[in-house]
Design an enzyme around this catalytic site. Structure first.
Site, mmCIF file in Angstrom:
data_model
loop_
_atom_site.group_PDB
_atom_site.id
_atom_site.type_symbol
_atom_site.label_atom_id
_atom_site.label_comp_id
_atom_site.label_asym_id
_atom_site.label_seq_id
_atom_site.Cartn_x
_atom_site.Cartn_y
_atom_site.Cartn_z
ATOM 1 N N CYS A 150 0.792 -1.244 0.000
ATOM 2 C CA CYS A 150 0.000 0.000 0.000
ATOM 3 C C CYS A 150 0.818 1.285 0.000
ATOM 4 O O CYS A 150 0.730 2.075 -0.932
ATOM 5 C CB CYS A 150 -0.946 0.000 1.183
ATOM 6 S SG CYS A 150 -2.212 -1.245 1.043
HETATM 7 C C1 UDX Z 1 -1.030 0.069 5.483
HETATM 8 C C2 UDX Z 1 -1.978 0.961 6.285
HETATM 9 O O1 UDX Z 1 -1.587 0.983 7.660
HETATM 10 C C3 UDX Z 1 -3.414 0.491 6.135
HETATM 11 O O2 UDX Z 1 -4.288 1.400 6.799
HETATM 12 C C4 UDX Z 1 -3.750 0.434 4.642
HETATM 13 O O3 UDX Z 1 -5.068 -0.034 4.442
HETATM 14 C C5 UDX Z 1 -2.765 -0.453 3.900
HETATM 15 O O4 UDX Z 1 -1.427 0.015 4.135
HETATM 16 P P1 UDX Z 1 0.102 -2.338 5.814
HETATM 17 O O5 UDX Z 1 0.824 -2.049 4.540
HETATM 18 O O6 UDX Z 1 -0.543 -3.655 5.993
HETATM 19 O O7 UDX Z 1 -1.058 -1.243 6.061
HETATM 20 O O8 UDX Z 1 1.167 -2.184 6.996
HETATM 21 P P2 UDX Z 1 1.541 -1.164 8.166
HETATM 22 O O9 UDX Z 1 1.433 -1.880 9.444
HETATM 23 O O10 UDX Z 1 0.836 0.131 8.059
HETATM 24 O O11 UDX Z 1 3.105 -0.955 7.844
HETATM 25 C C6 UDX Z 1 3.547 -0.485 6.581
HETATM 26 C C7 UDX Z 1 5.059 -0.370 6.563
HETATM 27 O O12 UDX Z 1 5.500 0.700 7.392
HETATM 28 C C8 UDX Z 1 5.807 -1.594 7.065
HETATM 29 O O13 UDX Z 1 6.914 -1.833 6.229
HETATM 30 C C9 UDX Z 1 6.256 -1.214 8.464
HETATM 31 O O14 UDX Z 1 7.417 -1.901 8.895
HETATM 32 C C10 UDX Z 1 6.538 0.269 8.264
HETATM 33 N N1 UDX Z 1 6.462 1.059 9.504
HETATM 34 C C11 UDX Z 1 5.286 1.188 10.192
HETATM 35 C C12 UDX Z 1 7.612 1.688 9.989
HETATM 36 O O15 UDX Z 1 8.687 1.606 9.392
HETATM 37 N N2 UDX Z 1 7.514 2.439 11.125
HETATM 38 C C13 UDX Z 1 6.361 2.602 11.815
HETATM 39 O O16 UDX Z 1 6.350 3.319 12.812
HETATM 40 C C14 UDX Z 1 5.212 1.943 11.336
#
Ligand code: UDX
Length: 425
Positions: free
Chosen positions: A266
């Site tokens: 996403c």
């Molecule tokens: C995301 C959105 O959160 C969700 O609302 C949308 O519908 C789809 O995209 P997702 O891709 O499943 O969800 O994962 P998410 O938990 O949001 O993490 C995305 C990425 O960000 C991961 O690679 C995670 O490691 C990274 N991340 C997240 C960080 O590097 N730091 C953070 O503080 C949070």
């Protein structure tokens, strides 16, 4: 209510199983026969916590079925969600092939349907897509007028992989973009047993709400990474900094965990698609362009850090712990591990890797990497090791094994007493 969902990926399947738990009857439609068979036999085609149990309960109670027959699914239901994938092309523009094909099938099925039907788009599409692309297809193939014989809404989905069911069932808000009041009311009925505020708005606004949310979260992470890179130079732990920054209620602590960048299906795709759409509209989105570029650079910064600390990695045995883009999933799409492995292979390194769930997927991309069932074997075989996914179980690694090699953390997971070098801490 009887509901059909076109597309049974993360959004379709979690939504389907979730809607059953709220009392609805659900028909999932997919063009992939193998997927349909798997679902009907109680085997989820994707890994999600709690999914198998809930899917089997839904099947046993005859509340859910999967089919390849769109026409029958439309005939048997009142509301249809379109939840097919919207991948992006090389320029970041979203590829509407699946959405258009689904809209065509739905349109054809509506032609023979006498009762009022609402189509709601859940696929992530850039603003103006529903009105300029989807509605014309539905009208053309049904030979009916949207807003009278049938109607159209846009209900973006905000669930995260790994906690998809929980997120679907406990959303922070439900957004209903509506063509008219009648269709919005129908959608509100679908969500009547959800404990969340419902925002009713226009279709275009609903489309951009999804992109604005994901782009802001991606920006928050990128901001934390930027501060983290500065903190590293100052020998300050960015996690202490963000703990204090996040206490400001206007900011909050979520999504301020610095590390080796965001991945997944996403954030990278949505930021790029919004950049593309913004340019199309005549606005140069400088902030978003920087977020996207900065995240790409952050993914391999850990290689730079290792070389700065221990010298060139060329030809060395390098370990990677964590291949999925985040814990709790086998998904490797846009995972920082891909960029890091690519760079290491270019340096003629021998790469040893482990992941609790994602090794099979990574093997398809990088068969030349050595994969191990036990992460200790990675440590044992490597001169230097990088942790790229914050799987909890890496915190239970044997301390003797950890001291055998120099460990660099791209995602923070190890206890502070372990001798490790963090990317931004
Ligand atoms: C995301 C959105 O959160 C969700 O609302 C949308 O519908 C789809 O995209 P997702 O891709 O499943 O969800 O994962 P998410 O938990 O949001 O993490 C995305 C990425 O960000 C991961 O690679 C995670 O490691 C990274 N991340 C997240 C960080 O590097 N730091 C953070 O503080 C949070």
């Amino acid at each position: 209510m009887r509901i059909s969902i076109i597309g049974s990926g993360y959004v379709g399947l979690s939504g389907g199983v979730g809607l059953v738990s709220k009392g609805h009857d659900v028909t999932l439609v997919d063009i992939d026969e193998e997927k349909v068979e798997k679902i009907n036999s109680g085997e989820p085609p994707i890994y999600e916590e709690g999914m198998e149990k809930m899917l089997n309960e839904a099947l046993e109670n005859n509340k859910l079925k999967a089919t390849t027959d769109t026409e029958k699914a439309i005939k048997d239901t009142e509301v249809t969600f379109i939840a097919v994938g919207t991948p992006s092309d090389a320029d970041g523009k979203i590829d509407l092939t699946a959405v258009k094909a689904a809209s065509r099938d739905v349109g054809k099925s509506l032609k023979e349907n006498d009762s009022y039907h609402v189509i709601s788009v859940k696929s992530t599409v850039v603003p103006e897509t529903v009105e300029d692309e989807i509605i014309p297809i539905l009208e053309k193939y049904s030979n009916k007028k949207a807003g009278s014989d049938f109607s159209v809404c846009m209900t973006p989905e905000f669930l995260r992989e790994g906690v998809a069911l929980d997120d679907f069932l406990n959303p922070d808000r439900i957004v209903i973009g509506e063509l008219d009041e009648r269709s919005g009311n129908k959608l509100e009925e679908v969500y009547k047993d959800f404990d969340a505020p419902i925002v009713r708005t226009s279709i275009k606004a609903a489309e951009i709400i999804k992109y604005a949310s994901n782009s802001l979260l991606a920006t928050k992470i990128t901001f934390a990474n930027e501060i983290g890179n500065i903190c590293k130079k100052l020998d300050v732990d960015v996690y202490d900094v963000m703990d204090a920054v996040g206490l400001d209620h206007r900011i909050n602590r979520d999504f301020l965990n610095a590390g080796c960048g965001y991945g997944g299906s996403c954030f990278p795709k949505d930021v790029k698609a919004l950049i593309n759409k913004s340019k199309e509209l005549g606005h140069e989105p400088e902030l978003l362009k920087n977020v996207d570029g900065s995240n790409e650079r952050q993914k391999t910064k850990i290689v730079e850090l290792a070389e700065e600390k221990i010298g060139k990695l060329d030809g060395k045995h390098v370990g990677i712990l964590g291949l999925s883009f985040k814990p709790g999933t086998d998904d490797i799409r846009e995972s920082p591990a891909i960029n890091v492995i690519q760079e290491l292979l270019q340096k003629n390194c021998t790469v040893h890797a482990h992941d609790p769930k994602a090794m099979e997927n990574m093997k398809e991309l990088f068969p030349e990497v050595n994969y191990y069932e036990d992460p200790h074997d990675v440590l044992q075989n490597s001169e230097v090791c990088k942790i790229l996914t914050d799987w909890d179980n890496y915190n239970n690694l044997n301390k003797n094994h950890l001291s055998h090699t120099k460990v660099f953390e791209g995602k923070r997971v190890l206890d502070e007493d372990v001798n490790r070098e963090g990317l931004c801490w």
